[in-house]
Scaffold this motif. Structure first.
Motif, mmCIF file in Angstrom:
data_model
loop_
_atom_site.group_PDB
_atom_site.id
_atom_site.type_symbol
_atom_site.label_atom_id
_atom_site.label_comp_id
_atom_site.label_asym_id
_atom_site.label_seq_id
_atom_site.Cartn_x
_atom_site.Cartn_y
_atom_site.Cartn_z
ATOM 1 N N ALA A 375 22.502 17.770 -3.921
ATOM 2 C CA ALA A 375 21.710 18.533 -4.809
ATOM 3 C C ALA A 375 20.332 18.132 -5.054
ATOM 4 O O ALA A 375 20.088 16.974 -4.578
ATOM 5 N N THR A 376 19.599 19.159 -5.468
ATOM 6 C CA THR A 376 18.143 18.621 -5.385
ATOM 7 C C THR A 376 18.019 17.669 -6.584
ATOM 8 O O THR A 376 18.607 17.577 -7.552
ATOM 9 N N GLY A 377 17.112 16.574 -6.194
ATOM 10 C CA GLY A 377 17.020 15.526 -6.891
ATOM 11 C C GLY A 377 17.931 14.392 -7.093
ATOM 12 O O GLY A 377 17.861 13.468 -7.909
ATOM 13 N N CYS A 378 18.934 14.469 -6.005
ATOM 14 C CA CYS A 378 19.924 13.457 -6.009
ATOM 15 C C CYS A 378 19.420 12.239 -5.347
ATOM 16 O O CYS A 378 20.206 11.140 -5.486
ATOM 17 N N GLY A 379 18.406 12.210 -4.711
ATOM 18 C CA GLY A 379 17.856 10.841 -4.406
ATOM 19 C C GLY A 379 17.764 10.728 -2.664
ATOM 20 O O GLY A 379 17.457 9.758 -2.257
ATOM 21 N N VAL A 550 26.889 12.253 1.539
ATOM 22 C CA VAL A 550 26.588 13.092 0.936
ATOM 23 C C VAL A 550 26.367 12.393 -0.545
ATOM 24 O O VAL A 550 26.995 11.561 -1.159
ATOM 25 N N LEU A 551 25.116 12.654 -1.021
ATOM 26 C CA LEU A 551 24.778 12.040 -2.163
ATOM 27 C C LEU A 551 24.964 12.964 -3.361
ATOM 28 O O LEU A 551 24.611 14.142 -3.440
ATOM 29 N N ASP A 552 25.459 12.256 -4.400
ATOM 30 C CA ASP A 552 25.557 12.895 -5.737
ATOM 31 C C ASP A 552 24.929 12.151 -7.152
ATOM 32 O O ASP A 552 25.367 11.004 -7.099
ATOM 33 N N ASP A 553 23.901 12.535 -7.585
ATOM 34 C CA ASP A 553 23.332 11.880 -8.718
ATOM 35 C C ASP A 553 23.068 10.312 -8.124
ATOM 36 O O ASP A 553 23.562 9.350 -8.803
ATOM 37 N N GLY A 554 22.319 9.953 -7.010
ATOM 38 C CA GLY A 554 22.099 8.882 -6.460
ATOM 39 C C GLY A 554 23.310 7.927 -6.082
ATOM 40 O O GLY A 554 23.058 6.809 -5.439
ATOM 41 N N HIS A 562 31.248 16.290 9.606
ATOM 42 C CA HIS A 562 31.551 17.405 8.880
ATOM 43 C C HIS A 562 32.902 17.736 8.586
ATOM 44 O O HIS A 562 33.328 18.135 7.577
ATOM 45 N N ASP A 563 33.690 17.348 9.675
ATOM 46 C CA ASP A 563 35.173 17.845 9.591
ATOM 47 C C ASP A 563 35.960 17.042 8.605
ATOM 48 O O ASP A 563 36.593 17.291 7.871
ATOM 49 N N GLU A 564 35.613 15.762 8.794
ATOM 50 C CA GLU A 564 36.124 14.722 7.853
ATOM 51 C C GLU A 564 35.659 15.028 6.184
ATOM 52 O O GLU A 564 36.639 15.150 5.400
ATOM 53 N N LEU A 565 34.750 15.452 6.156
ATOM 54 C CA LEU A 565 33.852 15.662 4.752
ATOM 55 C C LEU A 565 34.645 17.040 4.174
ATOM 56 O O LEU A 565 35.043 17.272 3.133
ATOM 57 N N GLN A 573 32.385 20.065 0.258
ATOM 58 C CA GLN A 573 32.927 21.291 0.153
ATOM 59 C C GLN A 573 32.148 22.458 -0.525
ATOM 60 O O GLN A 573 32.041 23.517 -0.028
ATOM 61 N N GLU A 574 31.719 22.108 -1.610
ATOM 62 C CA GLU A 574 31.339 22.934 -2.817
ATOM 63 C C GLU A 574 29.743 23.458 -2.142
ATOM 64 O O GLU A 574 29.587 24.592 -2.049
ATOM 65 N N ILE A 575 29.220 22.489 -1.301
ATOM 66 C CA ILE A 575 27.801 22.854 -0.844
ATOM 67 C C ILE A 575 28.213 23.733 0.463
ATOM 68 O O ILE A 575 27.442 24.889 0.604
ATOM 69 N N ALA A 576 28.972 23.227 1.095
ATOM 70 C CA ALA A 576 29.532 24.270 2.470
ATOM 71 C C ALA A 576 30.015 25.530 2.062
ATOM 72 O O ALA A 576 29.519 26.442 2.624
ATOM 73 N N TYR A 577 30.835 25.678 1.187
ATOM 74 C CA TYR A 577 31.355 27.149 0.838
ATOM 75 C C TYR A 577 30.284 27.794 -0.002
ATOM 76 O O TYR A 577 30.236 29.156 0.053
ATOM 77 N N SER A 578 29.287 27.161 -0.620
ATOM 78 C CA SER A 578 28.183 28.047 -1.153
ATOM 79 C C SER A 578 27.234 28.591 -0.105
ATOM 80 O O SER A 578 26.366 29.511 -0.540
ATOM 81 N N GLN A 579 27.211 27.999 1.187
ATOM 82 C CA GLN A 579 26.398 28.372 2.144
ATOM 83 C C GLN A 579 26.820 29.347 3.251
ATOM 84 O O GLN A 579 26.227 30.102 3.882
ATOM 85 N N LEU A 580 28.258 28.927 3.704
ATOM 86 C CA LEU A 580 28.832 29.651 4.591
ATOM 87 C C LEU A 580 30.207 30.242 4.454
ATOM 88 O O LEU A 580 30.722 29.613 3.493
#
Ligand SMILES: Nc1ncnc2c1ncn2[C@@H]1O[C@H](COP(=O)(O)OP(=O)(O)OP(=O)(O)O)[C@@H](O)[C@H]1O
Length: 586
Positions: A375-379, A550-554, A562-565, A573-580
């Protein structure tokens, strides 16, 4: 304040010594004038004097006046030379110092203040040097020599001159002490006005689009008013001071002539009356020189507080040691060419309370592509900025080729890296200048290297369309290029360095999907040996990466392909499904 004058070189010291000699000559010549005046007055009042004698005395007087004019010019030339050399040296030192600063120091001083310190502050000290050498030297010498000439003439005249000087000093001390704190504020207010003007100019389009002119004007008005009020106060005080000094001078003349009239009236014979009359003319002339000298000193006292604040601000910059200390190592282990590793790295920005990155560990092998997403600002940007040492890790270590980045000289480290910043930055010049920008410890990029880099960055099409091709003009900040074109030229600049490590900080965001894909393919083919570290927002940009972090809050929320994640990282997954769509991700 005095410490800043250590920046004088031998040449300036020699010129300063010459100035002293010229000033002494100037004062001597000026003080000769009243002597000739006395001679002429007494010749006129002597009955059997000849015209010829008066002309000779007048001629000598003229010669002294011309001599004084000549040395005055010489003093001014020396002073200007010293002051402009001094400014050039200090500005150069400031520029070098600021270049050595890390983002921490730049943030601490602020860009606007660094600009004021390198320009306006230097000018304040420069003006003081010019005035100082022409006036500060002259005034005390003149005052002492003139006082010596008049002190034994008549105690009444000497007393009246003394009283005038004391009154003058009282007026000056009151005015200067009233103005002193205001002068100190002037420099920081200049910083503020610089800051607001810069902000307004860089964001002009946004200001217009949001009809925020009134808001910006209000902001500007505030600092402008502060600056104007401060100037107004000091000018008002000075406006009072100058006529007061003139009044003191005129009062002194009047007193001298009045005392003279009484003395002449009391004199017994004609000869004594004539001598007193000529003494009176000469004394008033010397007395004026004394008062004028003190008046000139006053001008220095007016400038001194502001210049001393400016000098302090310049020295603050020059005395600051960059927080990023250069290492000594300039060679790299051959076996681990292009490897990057983070070992339990945590980071917080200077003066910040919270950690932006916590316990980050990963490694990238030669030729691998490592991607950061989150996410934006996660570092993400903060993490990759630790590799070229824009900041140093607060805890943990960052390695390049198996060696802590702190051990390398920054030049050696940067020779290895091709960095593309989040905001594409171009410099005024030609396209070729921008692509072949900087040095990398190897031979300069050839025309073929430039063309190759531009091709890989998918910029050939628009570059070759330009009338002058690679010699096409780039305006300041690349303002004559589109956002995507600027990004592609910045990418070409990094590729042209042929680095072992390529860092892309969200550098594909302004590219359309097709160009993004073709560019990544070209990178994979043409820069296959370089380790690529990519920050991206789009899953499409990084799905082929060897390792995605994958960074989440630093903190690292997941790491793998990609497949493993997609199987085991919820955040990804959340990021992926939000885009594709599911089909695109299948
Ligand atoms: N110079 C700075 N001083 C203090 N805090 C900063 C500074 N730069 C960034 N930060 C803070 O650090 C955090 C991480 O910023 P960073 O730029 O690394 O995020 P990012 O993941 O790259 O975001 P984005 O995707 O929007 O570019 C943010 O909360 C930001 O406010």
């Amino acid at each position: 304040m005095l410490r800043i004058f250590k920046n004088f070189r031998k040449q300036e010291v020699v010129l300063a010594l010459f100035s002293v000699v010229f000033v002494v000559a100037q004062v001597w010549l000026e003080l000769k004038l009243p002597d000739y005046m006395r001679e002429i007055t007494s010749l006129i009042t002597t009955q059997d004097s000849a015209m010829h004698d008066i002309l000779i005395a007048g001629g000598k007087m003229l010669l002294c006046a011309f001599g004084s004019l000549l040395v005055t010019v010489l003093v001014a030339v020396c002073a200007s030379r010293i002051a402009s050399n001094f400014s050039a040296i200090v500005r150069g030192k400031l520029f070098d110092k600021v270049q050595s600063f890390s983002m921490e120091e730049i943030g601490r001083f602020s860009t606007a203040s660094l600009i004021t310190r390198s320009t306006n502050d230097v000018t304040q000290v420069q003006m003081l040097i010019v005035m100082g050498l022409s006036i500060m030297l002259r005034a005390p010498i003149m005052a002492v020599m003139a006082i010596l000439k008049i002190v034994d003439k008549s105690w009444q005249w000497t007393l009246s001159t003394g009283v005038a000087v004391v009154v003058l000093l009282i007026v000056v001390i009151i005015c200067v002490s009233l103005c002193m704190p205001k002068f100190k504020r002037l420099q920081s207010l200049t910083d503020d006005i610089n800051q607001v003007t810069r902000e307004n100019l860089t964001g002009l389009n946004v200001v217009r689009a949001y009809n925020a002119e009134a808001y910006q004007e209000e902001k500007f008005e505030k600092v402008n008013k502060d600056l104007t009020d401060t100037h107004w106060f000091t000018s008002k005080t000075m406006a009072f001071m100058m006529p007061t000094i003139m009044m003191i001078m005129n009062g002194l003349s009047l007193a001298i002539y009045w005392i003279g009239a009484v003395l002449i009236n009391d004199a017994q014979d004609m000869q004594e009356k004539f001598t007193l009359f000529s003494d009176m003319v000469v004394f008033s002339s010397y007395a004026m020189q004394v008062v004028m000298s003190f008046m000139m000193l006053v001008m220095i006292f007016i400038m001194l507080p502001r210049a001393s604040v400016a000098a302090k601000r310049i020295l603050e910059v020059l005395d600051t040691e960059p927080s990023i200390e250069d290492g000594t190592r300039d060679t790299f282990p051959v076996m681990k060419d292009g490897e990057v590793e983070f070992k339990d790295v945590s980071f917080k920005y200077p003066d910040a309370e919270e950690y932006v990155l916590e316990h980050i560990s990963f490694s990238a092998k030669k030729g691998e592509t490592i991607a950061f997403i989150g996410a934006t600002g996660c570092g993400k940007s903060t993490a990759i900025n630790l590799i070229p040492r824009f900041y140093d890790a607060t805890e943990g270590e960052v390695f390049v080729d198996g060696v802590n980045v702190k051990e390398y000289t920054q030049e050696a480290l940067h020779n290895k890296i091709g960095y593309v910043s989040q905001k594409a930055i171009l410099f005024s010049g030609t396209i070729a200048d921008n692509v072949a920008y900087g040095e990398n410890g190897k031979a300069p990029a050839t025309q073929d290297d430039i063309a190759m880099a531009v091709k890989v960055a998918q910029a050939s099409e628009f570059v070759e369309k330009k009338d002058q091709g690679y010699d096409g003009y780039v305006a300041q900040g690349g303002s004559n290029f589109s956002g995507g074109q600027k990004q592609r030229l910045s990418i070409a600049r990094a590729i042209a360095r042929q680095p072992e490590i390529l860092i892309f900080d969200d550098s594909f965001s302004a590219l359309d999907y097709k160009t993004d894909r073709i560019l990544r393919e070209a990178l994979r083919k043409e820069c296959k040996d370089a380790t690529k570290i990519i920050v991206a927002q789009r899953i499409g940009t990084i799905r082929d990466a060897d390792k995605i972090i994958v960074l989440d809050d630093g903190q690292i929320a997941g790491m793998g392909t990609h497949d493993e994640l997609m199987k085991n990282c919820e955040v990804y997954q959340e990021i992926a499904y939000s885009q594709l769509s599911k089909e695109e991700l299948a």
